[in-house]
Design a protein around this motif. Structure first.
Motif, PDB file in Angstrom:
ATOM      1  N   LEU A   8       0.657  -1.271   0.014  1.00  0.00           N
ATOM      2  CA  LEU A   8      -0.045   0.147  -0.032  1.00  0.00           C
ATOM      3  C   LEU A   8       0.970   1.342  -0.203  1.00  0.00           C
ATOM      4  N   ILE A   9       0.599   2.070  -0.845  1.00  0.00           N
ATOM      5  CA  ILE A   9       1.464   3.319  -1.043  1.00  0.00           C
ATOM      6  C   ILE A   9       0.524   4.550  -1.052  1.00  0.00           C
ATOM      7  N   ASP A  10       0.556   5.398   0.154  1.00  0.00           N
ATOM      8  CA  ASP A  10      -0.419   6.521   0.387  1.00  0.00           C
ATOM      9  C   ASP A  10      -0.034   7.321   1.429  1.00  0.00           C
ATOM     10  N   ASP A  11      -0.025   8.416   1.275  1.00  0.00           N
ATOM     11  CA  ASP A  11       0.404   9.471   2.477  1.00  0.00           C
ATOM     12  C   ASP A  11      -0.647   9.847   3.678  1.00  0.00           C
ATOM     13  N   GLU A  12      -1.808   9.217   3.365  1.00  0.00           N
ATOM     14  CA  GLU A  12      -2.753   9.241   4.477  1.00  0.00           C
ATOM     15  C   GLU A  12      -2.822   8.171   5.286  1.00  0.00           C
ATOM     16  N   GLU A  13      -2.369   8.279   6.359  1.00  0.00           N
ATOM     17  CA  GLU A  13      -2.342   7.313   7.676  1.00  0.00           C
ATOM     18  C   GLU A  13      -3.508   6.445   7.753  1.00  0.00           C
ATOM     19  N   THR A  32       3.366  -1.157   3.900  1.00  0.00           N
ATOM     20  CA  THR A  32       2.972  -0.033   3.640  1.00  0.00           C
ATOM     21  C   THR A  32       4.040   1.019   3.328  1.00  0.00           C
ATOM     22  N   ALA A  33       3.613   2.219   2.594  1.00  0.00           N
ATOM     23  CA  ALA A  33       4.770   2.990   2.355  1.00  0.00           C
ATOM     24  C   ALA A  33       4.139   4.403   2.348  1.00  0.00           C
ATOM     25  N   ASN A  34       4.796   5.366   2.765  1.00  0.00           N
ATOM     26  CA  ASN A  34       3.958   6.796   2.670  1.00  0.00           C
ATOM     27  C   ASN A  34       4.261   7.688   1.739  1.00  0.00           C
ATOM     28  N   ASN A  35       5.035   7.306   0.627  1.00  0.00           N
ATOM     29  CA  ASN A  35       5.280   8.103  -0.422  1.00  0.00           C
ATOM     30  C   ASN A  35       5.992   7.243  -1.380  1.00  0.00           C
ATOM     31  N   GLY A  36       6.057   8.064  -2.898  1.00  0.00           N
ATOM     32  CA  GLY A  36       6.548   7.161  -3.750  1.00  0.00           C
ATOM     33  C   GLY A  36       7.957   6.798  -3.994  1.00  0.00           C
ATOM     34  N   ASN A  37       8.771   7.317  -3.354  1.00  0.00           N
ATOM     35  CA  ASN A  37      10.182   6.735  -3.349  1.00  0.00           C
ATOM     36  C   ASN A  37      10.265   5.772  -2.308  1.00  0.00           C
ATOM     37  N   ILE A  40       8.804   2.491  -4.083  1.00  0.00           N
ATOM     38  CA  ILE A  40       9.516   1.936  -5.088  1.00  0.00           C
ATOM     39  C   ILE A  40      10.569   1.080  -4.306  1.00  0.00           C
ATOM     40  N   ARG A  41      11.272   1.695  -3.208  1.00  0.00           N
ATOM     41  CA  ARG A  41      12.261   0.863  -2.441  1.00  0.00           C
ATOM     42  C   ARG A  41      11.598  -0.519  -1.756  1.00  0.00           C
ATOM     43  N   LYS A  42      10.562   0.013  -1.044  1.00  0.00           N
ATOM     44  CA  LYS A  42       9.791  -1.575  -0.591  1.00  0.00           C
ATOM     45  C   LYS A  42       9.302  -2.436  -1.598  1.00  0.00           C
ATOM     46  N   ALA A  43       8.770  -1.880  -2.836  1.00  0.00           N
ATOM     47  CA  ALA A  43       8.649  -2.763  -3.855  1.00  0.00           C
ATOM     48  C   ALA A  43       9.499  -3.631  -4.504  1.00  0.00           C
ATOM     49  N   LYS A  44      10.743  -3.284  -4.410  1.00  0.00           N
ATOM     50  CA  LYS A  44      11.919  -4.072  -4.895  1.00  0.00           C
ATOM     51  C   LYS A  44      12.405  -5.009  -3.537  1.00  0.00           C
ATOM     52  N   GLU A  45      12.247  -4.699  -2.520  1.00  0.00           N
ATOM     53  CA  GLU A  45      12.521  -5.620  -1.456  1.00  0.00           C
ATOM     54  C   GLU A  45      11.498  -6.783  -1.493  1.00  0.00           C
ATOM     55  N   VAL A  46      10.076  -6.432  -1.255  1.00  0.00           N
ATOM     56  CA  VAL A  46       9.247  -7.318  -1.137  1.00  0.00           C
ATOM     57  C   VAL A  46       8.578  -7.969  -2.409  1.00  0.00           C
ATOM     58  N   ASP A  49       2.637  -9.133  -4.951  1.00  0.00           N
ATOM     59  CA  ASP A  49       1.812  -9.523  -5.764  1.00  0.00           C
ATOM     60  C   ASP A  49       0.843  -8.313  -6.683  1.00  0.00           C
ATOM     61  N   LEU A  50       0.680  -7.511  -5.666  1.00  0.00           N
ATOM     62  CA  LEU A  50      -0.371  -6.287  -6.053  1.00  0.00           C
ATOM     63  C   LEU A  50      -0.047  -5.111  -5.295  1.00  0.00           C
ATOM     64  N   ILE A  51       0.165  -3.958  -5.826  1.00  0.00           N
ATOM     65  CA  ILE A  51       0.461  -2.698  -5.226  1.00  0.00           C
ATOM     66  C   ILE A  51      -0.881  -1.436  -5.408  1.00  0.00           C
ATOM     67  N   LEU A  52      -1.157  -1.065  -4.281  1.00  0.00           N
ATOM     68  CA  LEU A  52      -2.436  -0.325  -4.295  1.00  0.00           C
ATOM     69  C   LEU A  52      -1.867   1.056  -3.979  1.00  0.00           C
ATOM     70  N   LEU A  53      -1.986   1.879  -5.096  1.00  0.00           N
ATOM     71  CA  LEU A  53      -1.176   3.265  -5.046  1.00  0.00           C
ATOM     72  C   LEU A  53      -2.069   4.420  -5.047  1.00  0.00           C
ATOM     73  N   ASP A  54      -1.776   5.444  -4.451  1.00  0.00           N
ATOM     74  CA  ASP A  54      -2.529   6.871  -4.500  1.00  0.00           C
ATOM     75  C   ASP A  54      -1.696   7.729  -5.558  1.00  0.00           C
ATOM     76  N   VAL A  55      -2.791   8.738  -6.094  1.00  0.00           N
ATOM     77  CA  VAL A  55      -2.187   9.485  -7.179  1.00  0.00           C
ATOM     78  C   VAL A  55      -1.369  10.658  -6.393  1.00  0.00           C
ATOM     79  N   MET A  56      -1.798  11.537  -5.756  1.00  0.00           N
ATOM     80  CA  MET A  56      -1.269  12.587  -5.047  1.00  0.00           C
ATOM     81  C   MET A  56      -0.568  12.453  -3.783  1.00  0.00           C
TER      82      MET A  56
END
Length: 225
Positions: A8-13, A32-37, A40-46, A49-56
């Motif tokens: 999960l990548i989203d800046d809203e806790e 989980t991750a709080n921002n795009g960078n 990306i780092r956690k996606a490479k580590e983990v 199977d699926l990434i849920l991603l915010d736009v803003m």
């Protein structure tokens, strides 16, 4: 069976907390991750199977993040779904152009979102297990015998039409861009224009009566189940 992994990548806790709770309850392994960078780092580590991603998001927005994720070889089979408060058509088109498999507006209820995630992952798993023979409704695409069957009737398609149909059917969650279709179906052969794709799509629709090949204006095509 190993747990499916969702990032999960989203800046809203609060969004991360609600979705994490529901996904873990459903049996998923959640990161989980709080921002795009960071995403990306956690996606490479983990390698989810699926990434849920915010736009803003801060630092790197969702569109930039998705575009970069799609360049990472290890993540080529990872599904990417945008979950955003932005419902404008241009925002959704930008998401698909960046390589997303789906785009969901944040007003969706958690249980419905989980059901959508379950369906996407199940469909991907089913497609992978039956790669040589793909069945979609009453349509059977047999790669080994280069044969298409619909309602028990066999169709012998020209190679390019068959290759195009098989490509679209190989991943019904994905919008295939015109550039990718040209590259994967025609490759380094004689240079052809985008009009060639349109002609082949029209012939497939006429021969097989397929009304589920969807034209995504300005992007490409998608086979809808």
């Amino acid at each position: 069976m190993s747990q499916k992994k969702v990032l999960l990548i989203d800046d809203e806790e609060d969004i991360l907390e609600i979705l994490s709770y529901n996904l873990i309850k459903e049996g998923y392994q959640v990161t989980t991750a709080n921002n795009g960078n960071e995403g990306i780092r956690k996606a490479k580590e983990v390698i989810p199977d699926l990434i849920l991603l915010d736009v803003m998001m801060p630092e790197k927005d969702g569109i930039e993040t998705c575009t970069e994720l799609r360049t990472i070889k290890e993540l080529q089979k990872t599904l990417i779904v945008f979950l955003s408060a932005r419902s404008e058509e241009f925002s959704q088109l930008a998401g698909f152009e960046a390589g997303a498999n789906d785009y969901v507006v944040k007003l969706i209820k958690p249980k419905i979102l989980i059901s959508k995630i379950n369906a996407l992952l199940q469909l991907r798993s089913s497609s992978a297990q039956n790669a040589a023979k793909i069945t979609i409704g009453d349509l059977i695409i047999d790669k080994d015998n280069v044969r298409v069957t619909k309602n028990g009737q066999n169709f012998l398609l020209p190679k390019k039409e068959f290759d195009l149909l098989y490509l679209l059917a190989s991943n019904t969650e994905k919008v295939f861009k015109r550039e990718e279709i040209l590259d994967r179906v025609w490759g380094n052969e004689v240079v052809v224009g985008e009009r060639t794709i349109d002609v082949h799509i029209r012939r497939l629709r006429e021969k097989l009566g397929i009304n589920t090949i969807q034209t995504m204006k300005g992007i490409g095509y998608k086979l809808v189940v």
